[in-house]
Motif scaffolding. Structure first.
Motif, PDB file in Angstrom:
ATOM      1  N   GLN A  73     -16.434   0.518  -4.281  1.00  0.00           N
ATOM      2  CA  GLN A  73     -16.957   1.705  -3.749  1.00  0.00           C
ATOM      3  C   GLN A  73     -16.274   2.191  -2.410  1.00  0.00           C
ATOM      4  OE1 GLN A  73     -19.843   3.153  -5.219  1.00  0.00           O
ATOM      5  NE2 GLN A  73     -19.562   1.679  -6.841  1.00  0.00           N
ATOM      6  N   LEU A  74     -15.979   3.359  -2.522  1.00  0.00           N
ATOM      7  CA  LEU A  74     -15.391   4.187  -1.593  1.00  0.00           C
ATOM      8  C   LEU A  74     -16.261   5.694  -1.319  1.00  0.00           C
ATOM      9  CD1 LEU A  74     -12.680   3.744   0.024  1.00  0.00           C
ATOM     10  CD2 LEU A  74     -11.547   5.089  -1.896  1.00  0.00           C
ATOM     11  N   ALA A  75     -16.843   5.538  -0.147  1.00  0.00           N
ATOM     12  CA  ALA A  75     -17.382   6.828   0.365  1.00  0.00           C
ATOM     13  C   ALA A  75     -16.497   8.023   0.564  1.00  0.00           C
ATOM     14  CB  ALA A  75     -18.221   6.357   1.572  1.00  0.00           C
ATOM     15  N   MET A  76     -16.925   9.307   0.470  1.00  0.00           N
ATOM     16  CA  MET A  76     -15.902  10.240   0.872  1.00  0.00           C
ATOM     17  C   MET A  76     -15.624  10.290   2.273  1.00  0.00           C
ATOM     18  SD  MET A  76     -18.042  13.558  -0.072  1.00  0.00           S
ATOM     19  CE  MET A  76     -18.850  14.287   1.075  1.00  0.00           C
ATOM     20  N   GLU A  77     -16.567   9.733   3.218  1.00  0.00           N
ATOM     21  CA  GLU A  77     -16.343   9.865   4.794  1.00  0.00           C
ATOM     22  C   GLU A  77     -15.548   8.574   5.217  1.00  0.00           C
ATOM     23  OE1 GLU A  77     -20.408   8.163   3.852  1.00  0.00           O
ATOM     24  OE2 GLU A  77     -19.483   9.863   3.195  1.00  0.00           O
ATOM     25  N   ALA A  78     -15.060   7.747   4.234  1.00  0.00           N
ATOM     26  CA  ALA A  78     -14.495   6.497   4.455  1.00  0.00           C
ATOM     27  C   ALA A  78     -13.114   7.062   5.152  1.00  0.00           C
ATOM     28  CB  ALA A  78     -14.287   5.540   3.483  1.00  0.00           C
ATOM     29  N   LEU A  79     -12.670   6.091   6.087  1.00  0.00           N
ATOM     30  CA  LEU A  79     -11.466   6.445   6.910  1.00  0.00           C
ATOM     31  C   LEU A  79     -10.407   5.520   6.384  1.00  0.00           C
ATOM     32  CD1 LEU A  79     -12.679   6.768  10.536  1.00  0.00           C
ATOM     33  CD2 LEU A  79     -12.214   8.215   9.133  1.00  0.00           C
ATOM     34  N   VAL A  80      -9.060   6.126   6.192  1.00  0.00           N
ATOM     35  CA  VAL A  80      -8.056   5.476   5.515  1.00  0.00           C
ATOM     36  C   VAL A  80      -6.924   5.738   6.653  1.00  0.00           C
ATOM     37  CG1 VAL A  80      -6.578   5.399   3.511  1.00  0.00           C
ATOM     38  CG2 VAL A  80      -8.931   6.417   3.358  1.00  0.00           C
ATOM     39  N   SER A  81      -6.086   4.467   6.682  1.00  0.00           N
ATOM     40  CA  SER A  81      -4.850   4.527   7.444  1.00  0.00           C
ATOM     41  C   SER A  81      -3.951   3.834   7.104  1.00  0.00           C
ATOM     42  CB  SER A  81      -5.323   3.961   8.795  1.00  0.00           C
ATOM     43  OG  SER A  81      -5.783   2.557   8.778  1.00  0.00           O
ATOM     44  N   SER A  82      -2.587   4.033   6.868  1.00  0.00           N
ATOM     45  CA  SER A  82      -1.402   3.594   6.314  1.00  0.00           C
ATOM     46  C   SER A  82      -1.223   2.276   6.972  1.00  0.00           C
ATOM     47  CB  SER A  82      -0.263   4.232   6.608  1.00  0.00           C
ATOM     48  OG  SER A  82       0.876   3.847   5.740  1.00  0.00           O
ATOM     49  N   ALA A  83      -0.877   1.063   5.934  1.00  0.00           N
ATOM     50  CA  ALA A  83      -0.787  -0.043   6.281  1.00  0.00           C
ATOM     51  C   ALA A  83       0.845  -0.267   6.217  1.00  0.00           C
ATOM     52  CB  ALA A  83      -1.380  -1.168   5.289  1.00  0.00           C
ATOM     53  N   THR A  84       1.488   0.642   5.936  1.00  0.00           N
ATOM     54  CA  THR A  84       3.102   0.493   5.783  1.00  0.00           C
ATOM     55  C   THR A  84       3.553   1.219   6.954  1.00  0.00           C
ATOM     56  OG1 THR A  84       3.349   2.567   4.832  1.00  0.00           O
ATOM     57  CG2 THR A  84       3.046   0.635   3.353  1.00  0.00           C
ATOM     58  N   ALA A  85       4.793   0.238   7.620  1.00  0.00           N
ATOM     59  CA  ALA A  85       5.624   0.892   8.739  1.00  0.00           C
ATOM     60  C   ALA A  85       6.268   2.149   8.251  1.00  0.00           C
ATOM     61  CB  ALA A  85       6.251  -0.252   9.326  1.00  0.00           C
ATOM     62  N   GLY A  86       6.312   2.998   9.239  1.00  0.00           N
ATOM     63  CA  GLY A  86       7.342   4.164   9.015  1.00  0.00           C
ATOM     64  C   GLY A  86       8.619   4.083   8.374  1.00  0.00           C
ATOM     65  N   HIS A  87       9.431   2.727   8.422  1.00  0.00           N
ATOM     66  CA  HIS A  87      10.703   2.480   8.216  1.00  0.00           C
ATOM     67  C   HIS A  87      10.837   1.978   6.745  1.00  0.00           C
ATOM     68  CE1 HIS A  87       9.160  -1.216   9.862  1.00  0.00           C
ATOM     69  NE2 HIS A  87      10.159  -1.928   9.186  1.00  0.00           N
ATOM     70  N   ILE A  88       9.663   1.648   6.209  1.00  0.00           N
ATOM     71  CA  ILE A  88       9.424   1.018   4.739  1.00  0.00           C
ATOM     72  C   ILE A  88       9.908   1.904   3.779  1.00  0.00           C
ATOM     73  CG2 ILE A  88       7.949   0.035   3.098  1.00  0.00           C
ATOM     74  CD1 ILE A  88       6.498  -1.649   5.262  1.00  0.00           C
ATOM     75  N   ASP A  89      10.707   2.038   2.947  1.00  0.00           N
ATOM     76  CA  ASP A  89      11.095   2.938   1.845  1.00  0.00           C
ATOM     77  C   ASP A  89       9.921   2.861   0.868  1.00  0.00           C
ATOM     78  OD1 ASP A  89      12.627   4.415   0.321  1.00  0.00           O
ATOM     79  OD2 ASP A  89      13.559   2.903  -1.112  1.00  0.00           O
ATOM     80  N   LEU A  90       9.408   4.155   0.675  1.00  0.00           N
ATOM     81  CA  LEU A  90       8.223   4.452  -0.316  1.00  0.00           C
ATOM     82  C   LEU A  90       8.796   5.092  -1.588  1.00  0.00           C
ATOM     83  CD1 LEU A  90       5.686   5.915   2.465  1.00  0.00           C
ATOM     84  CD2 LEU A  90       5.931   3.702   1.520  1.00  0.00           C
ATOM     85  N   SER A  91      10.076   5.027  -1.847  1.00  0.00           N
ATOM     86  CA  SER A  91      10.644   5.714  -2.851  1.00  0.00           C
ATOM     87  C   SER A  91      10.088   5.200  -4.326  1.00  0.00           C
ATOM     88  CB  SER A  91      11.824   6.084  -2.882  1.00  0.00           C
ATOM     89  OG  SER A  91      12.557   4.547  -2.882  1.00  0.00           O
ATOM     90  N   CYS A 126      -1.678   9.400   5.683  1.00  0.00           N
ATOM     91  CA  CYS A 126      -2.408   8.223   6.550  1.00  0.00           C
ATOM     92  C   CYS A 126      -1.820   7.680   7.691  1.00  0.00           C
ATOM     93  CB  CYS A 126      -3.124   7.386   5.484  1.00  0.00           C
ATOM     94  SG  CYS A 126      -4.094   7.955   4.429  1.00  0.00           S
ATOM     95  N   ARG A 127      -0.749   8.066   8.001  1.00  0.00           N
ATOM     96  CA  ARG A 127      -0.164   7.624   9.207  1.00  0.00           C
ATOM     97  C   ARG A 127      -1.146   7.794  10.465  1.00  0.00           C
ATOM     98  NH1 ARG A 127       5.612   9.079   7.313  1.00  0.00           N
ATOM     99  NH2 ARG A 127       6.182   7.066   6.409  1.00  0.00           N
ATOM    100  N   GLN A 128      -1.690   8.798  10.192  1.00  0.00           N
ATOM    101  CA  GLN A 128      -2.840   9.431  11.086  1.00  0.00           C
ATOM    102  C   GLN A 128      -4.197   8.999  10.316  1.00  0.00           C
ATOM    103  OE1 GLN A 128      -2.530  13.488  12.037  1.00  0.00           O
ATOM    104  NE2 GLN A 128      -0.814  13.121  13.609  1.00  0.00           N
TER     105      GLN A 128
END
Length: 123
Positions: free
Chosen positions: A32-50, A63-65
């Motif tokens: 269950q995920l409310a539309m007002e639920a807050l989401v933040s990134s769990a990955t560090a900026g230096h991790i390759d997301l490719s 979600c870095r913010q």
């Protein structure tokens, strides 16, 4: 970031088939995920997301913010249902942290109601 999110939604979002493909045909998130639920990134900026899909790369970058599910949906011009499914999948994989609002199934706080009643009686 090379090959990452450029600030524009992926070009494929205009296709009618794309949301089906993005969600794997699912119409509901695994949690269950409310539309007002807050989401933040769990990955560090230096991790390759490719290795992630463009949608997941974009969500991870946004979600870095801390942002709400509705905000992510609007910023990516992605249907809310699709955003919920992708975010729930990412949370299950440990790519994002979801901070759900504490609604206690819609029940009012009894302590608060008693304090309000007490204050009204004093009037």
């Amino acid at each position: 970031m090379a090959g990452g999110w450029t600030g524009e939604p992926p070009a494929e979002t205009s296709s009618l088939v794309r949301p089906y493909a993005v969600t794997g045909g699912r119409t509901a998130p695994r949690m269950q995920l409310a539309m007002e639920a807050l989401v933040s990134s769990a990955t560090a900026g230096h991790i390759d997301l490719s290795a992630l899909t463009p949608e997941r790369q974009a969500i991870s970058s946004l979600c870095r913010q801390v942002r709400s599910v509705a905000e992510i949906s609007a910023m990516l011009r992605m249907p809310l249902g699709v955003a919920r499914i992708v975010i729930a999948d990412m949370a299950a994989e440990g790519l994002v942290h979801v901070h759900q609002p504490q609604l206690d199934a819609g029940k009012p706080d009894l302590g608060l109601l008693e304090r309000v009643l007490s204050g009204l009686r004093r009037l």
